[in-house]
Design an enzyme around this catalytic site. Structure first.
Site, short mmCIF file in Angstrom:
data_model
loop_
_atom_site.label_atom_id
_atom_site.label_comp_id
_atom_site.label_asym_id
_atom_site.label_seq_id
_atom_site.Cartn_x
_atom_site.Cartn_y
_atom_site.Cartn_z
N ARG A 183 50.69 36.82 51.23
CA ARG A 183 49.70 36.66 50.16
C ARG A 183 49.19 38.04 49.70
NH1 ARG A 183 44.05 38.33 49.71
NH2 ARG A 183 43.05 36.94 48.24
N VAL A 184 49.08 38.22 48.41
CA VAL A 184 48.58 39.49 47.87
C VAL A 184 47.28 39.22 47.12
CG1 VAL A 184 49.08 41.46 46.37
CG2 VAL A 184 50.95 40.29 47.57
N THR A 228 35.35 43.72 45.08
CA THR A 228 35.42 42.99 46.34
C THR A 228 35.13 41.52 46.05
OG1 THR A 228 34.35 42.60 48.47
CG2 THR A 228 33.02 43.71 46.81
N GLY A 229 35.89 40.64 46.66
CA GLY A 229 35.63 39.23 46.39
C GLY A 229 36.86 38.40 46.58
N PHE A 230 36.83 37.20 46.06
CA PHE A 230 37.94 36.28 46.17
C PHE A 230 39.06 36.78 45.26
CE2 PHE A 230 38.26 31.94 48.00
CZ PHE A 230 39.63 31.82 47.82
N THR A 233 36.16 43.75 51.99
CA THR A 233 37.05 44.72 51.34
C THR A 233 36.18 45.95 51.29
OG1 THR A 233 38.30 43.17 49.93
CG2 THR A 233 38.04 45.37 49.07
N ASP A 272 43.65 40.99 45.11
CA ASP A 272 43.41 41.84 43.93
C ASP A 272 43.40 43.33 44.27
OD1 ASP A 272 41.03 41.29 45.41
OD2 ASP A 272 39.88 42.25 43.81
#
Ligand code: GLY
Length: 309
Positions: free
Chosen positions: A203-204, A226-228, A175, A206
């Protein structure tokens, strides 16, 4: 008070065996952004313009998972999410599931500035981008060699993956994002992503969700995450981090607290960058790597693949 500040990121994760060439590509990509951002900020350009420009540069760079380098979903398509927020007035805009526009963060800014809304999704976002004059690209334009190989491998292994390196157990959550503090003391933030590879259609993550993947308020701080994404949504990480700012807690401390919360509450993986209301820079991650860079207090450019400051 700092004159201006800028921090950017290009993803987080646990990266091992990164080739020198790829490492250099990340660092060069970050430096290009910081150089451009610094030029703009020193000339008095507003933070909103700076974060948009920095994210545009990363969206155009195939190495980052956003815009041109976006990952491919389970249907073999690209679906991109992005957001932007102006800390001076809490105005914000975001787009979800864009398929044909190479700079989603600019479409998000148009949503913020040209509509009464905050978020536009799917077909409506596409139509809006088209009517607003953004150039249309075929979805294939976004499919780079590396992303096609990644998608094939992910499908073979029946896995939803965060990045190609994840297939080798080296998780990297791609990201991109930027936070800037301009000469007037206004803060802005922007985030853009292709999401996670082999994700379900629709799928959305964050990144387009205000408070989760982004937040900006002159009274608190600007944050990009940034991340899961699912974990960041559950913890409303960006707003949580900004809310830690107080007379005794500045950006580095607020990032530490937010990352502890993410780790302890959902075993979350990822990182954040922040600039607080006084222009202090901070970042943090729950994993080994945070691809990021910033302009320090003496105006020098700093880039790193591990959390710092
Ligand atoms: N953080 C990006 C995503 O999960 O989509």
């Amino acid at each position: 008070m700092k004159k201006y500040s800028l921090i950017i990121h290009g993803g987080a994760g646990n990266i091992t065996n990164l080739s020198d060439e790829k490492r250099q590509s990340y660092l060069d990509g970050l430096k290009e952004c910081l150089g451009e951002g610094q030029k703009m900020l020193s000339l008095g350009r507003k933070s909103l313009d700076v974060v948009e420009r920095c994210v545009n540069i990363m969206e155009d760079n195939k190495i980052f998972n956003a815009g041109r380098g976006s990952v491919i979903n389970a249907e073999g398509e690209i679906e991109m999410d992005a957001s932007i927020m102006d800390g001076s007035n809490l105005m914000s805009g975001s787009v979800i599931g864009l398929k044909h526009y190479k700079n989603p963060v600019s479409v998000a800014r148009a949503v913020m500035e040209r509509t009464e809304h905050v978020m536009l999704a799917g077909e409506g976002a596409e139509e809006f981008a088209n009517k607003s004059g953004f150039k249309y690209f075929k979805n294939n334009f976004f499919k780079t060699e590396a992303r096609i190989r990644q998608a094939e491998e992910a499908k073979k292994r029946k896995k939803t993956v965060l990045d190609i390196d994840d297939l080798n157990k080296n998780k990297k959550m791609g990201t991109v994002g930027a936070v800037a503090y301009d000469l007037k003391g206004d803060i802005a933030a922007a985030t853009s992503t292709g999401g996670i590879a082999n994700k379900l259609k629709g799928r959305v993550g964050d990144s387009p969700i205000i408070g989760a993947g982004i937040y900006a308020s002159n009274k608190l701080a600007g944050v990009s995450a940034t991340g899961f994404g699912e974990q960041f949504i559950r913890c409303v990480v960006s707003f949580y981090a900004a809310m830690q700012i107080s007379d005794i807690c500045q950006a580095p401390g607020a990032c530490r607290i937010a990352m502890d919360y993410l780790r302890e509450s959902v075993k979350g993986l990822g990182g954040i960058i922040m600039i607080d209301r006084l222009g202090n820079i901070g970042c943090g991650a729950t994993c080994k790597n945070l691809i990021h860079g910033y302009i320090g207090s003496s105006a020098e450019l700093f880039t790193s693949l591990t959390p710092s400051s």
